[in-house]
Design a protein around this motif. Sequence first.
Motif, PDB file in Angstrom:
ATOM      1  N   TYR A   1       2.749  -8.494  -0.278  1.00 56.80           N
ATOM      2  CA  TYR A   1       1.318  -8.293  -0.463  1.00 56.80           C
ATOM      3  C   TYR A   1       0.605  -9.014   0.669  1.00 56.80           C
ATOM      4  O   TYR A   1       0.783 -10.208   0.865  1.00 56.80           O
TER       5      TYR A   1
ATOM      6  N   ASP B   1      -4.096 -13.217 -21.865  1.00 56.98           N
ATOM      7  CA  ASP B   1      -3.445 -12.239 -20.979  1.00 56.98           C
ATOM      8  C   ASP B   1      -2.761 -12.883 -19.771  1.00 56.98           C
ATOM      9  O   ASP B   1      -3.245 -12.787 -18.635  1.00 56.98           O
TER      10      ASP B   1
ATOM     11  N   THR C   1      -0.460 -12.066 -17.899  1.00 56.48           N
ATOM     12  CA  THR C   1      -0.074 -11.196 -16.784  1.00 56.48           C
ATOM     13  C   THR C   1      -1.195 -11.029 -15.774  1.00 56.48           C
ATOM     14  O   THR C   1      -0.958 -10.566 -14.659  1.00 56.48           O
ATOM     15  N   ASN C   2      -2.407 -11.420 -16.154  1.00 54.07           N
ATOM     16  CA  ASN C   2      -3.547 -11.248 -15.256  1.00 54.07           C
ATOM     17  C   ASN C   2      -4.399 -12.495 -15.080  1.00 54.07           C
ATOM     18  O   ASN C   2      -5.343 -12.488 -14.280  1.00 54.07           O
TER      19      ASN C   2
ATOM     20  N   THR D   1       6.425  -6.581  -4.228  1.00 59.70           N
ATOM     21  CA  THR D   1       6.903  -5.525  -5.111  1.00 59.70           C
ATOM     22  C   THR D   1       7.997  -6.032  -6.035  1.00 59.70           C
ATOM     23  O   THR D   1       8.968  -6.645  -5.578  1.00 59.70           O
ATOM     24  N   GLU D   2       7.814  -5.822  -7.327  1.00 67.89           N
ATOM     25  CA  GLU D   2       8.743  -6.237  -8.368  1.00 67.89           C
ATOM     26  C   GLU D   2       8.862  -7.756  -8.491  1.00 67.89           C
ATOM     27  O   GLU D   2       9.781  -8.265  -9.138  1.00 67.89           O
TER      28      GLU D   2
ATOM     29  N   ARG E   1       4.975 -12.041 -10.524  1.00 64.18           N
ATOM     30  CA  ARG E   1       3.517 -12.097 -10.692  1.00 64.18           C
ATOM     31  C   ARG E   1       2.822 -10.978  -9.906  1.00 64.18           C
ATOM     32  O   ARG E   1       1.684 -11.088  -9.497  1.00 64.18           O
ATOM     33  N   GLU E   2       3.548  -9.887  -9.727  1.00 70.30           N
ATOM     34  CA  GLU E   2       3.000  -8.728  -9.022  1.00 70.30           C
ATOM     35  C   GLU E   2       1.742  -8.200  -9.708  1.00 70.30           C
ATOM     36  O   GLU E   2       0.843  -7.652  -9.056  1.00 70.30           O
ATOM     37  N   SER E   3       1.641  -8.349 -11.037  1.00 72.07           N
ATOM     38  CA  SER E   3       0.504  -7.801 -11.783  1.00 72.07           C
ATOM     39  C   SER E   3      -0.832  -8.404 -11.325  1.00 72.07           C
ATOM     40  O   SER E   3      -1.878  -7.789 -11.512  1.00 72.07           O
ATOM     41  N   PHE E   4      -0.791  -9.575 -10.695  1.00 75.49           N
ATOM     42  CA  PHE E   4      -2.034 -10.203 -10.233  1.00 75.49           C
ATOM     43  C   PHE E   4      -2.637  -9.485  -9.027  1.00 75.49           C
ATOM     44  O   PHE E   4      -3.807  -9.682  -8.713  1.00 75.49           O
TER      45      PHE E   4
ATOM     46  N   GLN F   1      -1.904  -5.963  -8.388  1.00 74.64           N
ATOM     47  CA  GLN F   1      -1.833  -4.503  -8.531  1.00 74.64           C
ATOM     48  C   GLN F   1      -3.215  -3.907  -8.697  1.00 74.64           C
ATOM     49  O   GLN F   1      -4.110  -4.528  -9.252  1.00 74.64           O
TER      50      GLN F   1
END
Length: 353
Positions: A115, A209, A211-212, A344-345, A348-351, A353
Amino acid sequence: MKKLIFSLAILALAVVACQPNSDDVVPNQEATTIDMSDFYVYTYSDLEKPSRDAKNNKCQTMKVLNRQLKEDPGLENRMFDIEKHTRTYIYFKGKPKNPGGGGGGTTPTPTPTPYIGTITIPVVVNILEDPAHPVTQAHIDSQIAILNADFNNNNPNTDGVPSEFADLVADTEITFTLAAINRKASITSEWGTRDAMKLVSEGGIDATDPTNYLNIWVCEIGGGILGYAQFPGGTLATDGVVIGSDYFGENAAGGVYGHGRTTTHEVGHWLNLRHIWGDGRCRQDDFVADTPSSDGANYGCPSYPTVNCKSNDMTMNYMDYVDDNCMYMFSNGQNDRMRAIFATEGPRESFVQ
């Protein structure tokens, strides 16, 4: 004899046929093996004598990890996979996608896509309020400002970094924003390190949450403990960091640990950094190439050079145990580890996306 001559002719033709034409593109056959032989999760931290001295109990992250590993049989494997992903990311960082050239190169190991650019992490501050240890809006605002200064190489003390490490100081381009504040009155004098403050069912505050959002719980941990964190790969319900009330933000009650660096240190763990000495002796590493080997934590405000394991310690690193005003850098290698978890993968990729 004719059969022998015929057989030799066929063999010669086969050898010639197997030789590449000078105009052909030859795929890169270099195998990529990520060495995981030095990976470890359990540490000797449980062998340390308990103490109510904040100096000795500055961070309980590794003791908490040891407990979590015993309680969660799958955690070690998840952390192994995260470490392999991290090392793969670092191995391929800056390398072309097809190192063989001509479009024919192959990458035996899937390459994590990095990223690029600033990463913004929204923070939820969960406060278990103890009237004797108030956490004010000023404490909260100062802590967010300190995180942003430290992770973006704006700590004013960085001017004092020794020339040996000057080229290693990293700007991680990670920014923190205050997303929410949750307050709950507490009559618990010592919450301990078993994550009770993270669960409504135990009198605490549930995570928002994970994941975020980065969840930070601020409470009276007890036992002279300043804070602890959960590494990537742990249970989502307890994901985040815990900071003692007196050590959150600019806080006179925290003394030499009252300038917000406990949170910087614990967020470093949350972003997959180990203690700079690797929680072992000289041969046990923190998995970072540009941080010198050491055999234990440093305390106070050490003079330079401080020599251990035949090299100068990077005592001013945020992942050591020195006083708040004497820690003022992450290294480029640590930055690579942190950035890897957003690839990618990554865990903490969800932060991003």
